[in-house]
Write a protein that holds these residues in place. Sequence first.
Motif, PDB file in Angstrom:
ATOM      1  N   GLU A  14       0.605  -1.356   0.010  1.00  0.00           N
ATOM      2  CA  GLU A  14      -0.070  -0.144  -0.074  1.00  0.00           C
ATOM      3  C   GLU A  14       0.971   1.040   0.115  1.00  0.00           C
ATOM      4  OE1 GLU A  14      -2.660  -0.189   3.474  1.00  0.00           O
ATOM      5  OE2 GLU A  14      -3.668  -2.046   2.587  1.00  0.00           O
ATOM      6  N   ARG A  15       1.923   1.162   1.039  1.00  0.00           N
ATOM      7  CA  ARG A  15       2.838   2.623   0.756  1.00  0.00           C
ATOM      8  C   ARG A  15       3.504   2.660  -0.466  1.00  0.00           C
ATOM      9  NH1 ARG A  15       5.191   0.748   6.474  1.00  0.00           N
ATOM     10  NH2 ARG A  15       3.576   1.561   7.873  1.00  0.00           N
ATOM     11  N   LEU A  16       3.900   1.545  -1.125  1.00  0.00           N
ATOM     12  CA  LEU A  16       4.488   1.639  -2.412  1.00  0.00           C
ATOM     13  C   LEU A  16       3.712   2.353  -3.433  1.00  0.00           C
ATOM     14  CD1 LEU A  16       7.135  -1.611  -2.430  1.00  0.00           C
ATOM     15  CD2 LEU A  16       7.793   0.983  -2.218  1.00  0.00           C
ATOM     16  N   SER A  17       2.523   1.653  -3.506  1.00  0.00           N
ATOM     17  CA  SER A  17       1.421   2.044  -4.454  1.00  0.00           C
ATOM     18  C   SER A  17       1.334   3.727  -4.213  1.00  0.00           C
ATOM     19  CB  SER A  17       0.175   1.196  -4.042  1.00  0.00           C
ATOM     20  OG  SER A  17      -0.964   1.709  -5.114  1.00  0.00           O
ATOM     21  N   ALA A  18       0.883   3.942  -2.845  1.00  0.00           N
ATOM     22  CA  ALA A  18       0.887   5.534  -2.577  1.00  0.00           C
ATOM     23  C   ALA A  18       1.867   6.174  -3.145  1.00  0.00           C
ATOM     24  CB  ALA A  18       0.465   5.621  -1.171  1.00  0.00           C
TER      25      ALA A  18
END
Length: 69
Positions: A14-18
């Motif tokens: 999720e963090r990498l996607s954000a």
Amino acid sequence: MAHTAGRTASRTRERLSALADFGTRPGGRRHPLVAAAMVLPLAVVLAIVFGAVQAVVTQASSVAGMLGY
């Protein structure tokens, strides 16, 4: 313990996607300034490593000389 590893991996994704979505528009395209901010540091490093800075300075001074500056 097995359940925490799955949640950690999920949060990481999720963090990498954000982070990857930073500066993107609803249509999926990045703002031009965000794209430039991503590319310019690498371009500067490559220019220094491969000696392109001297070539650019030489070309710029030649053009300035032809223009009379």
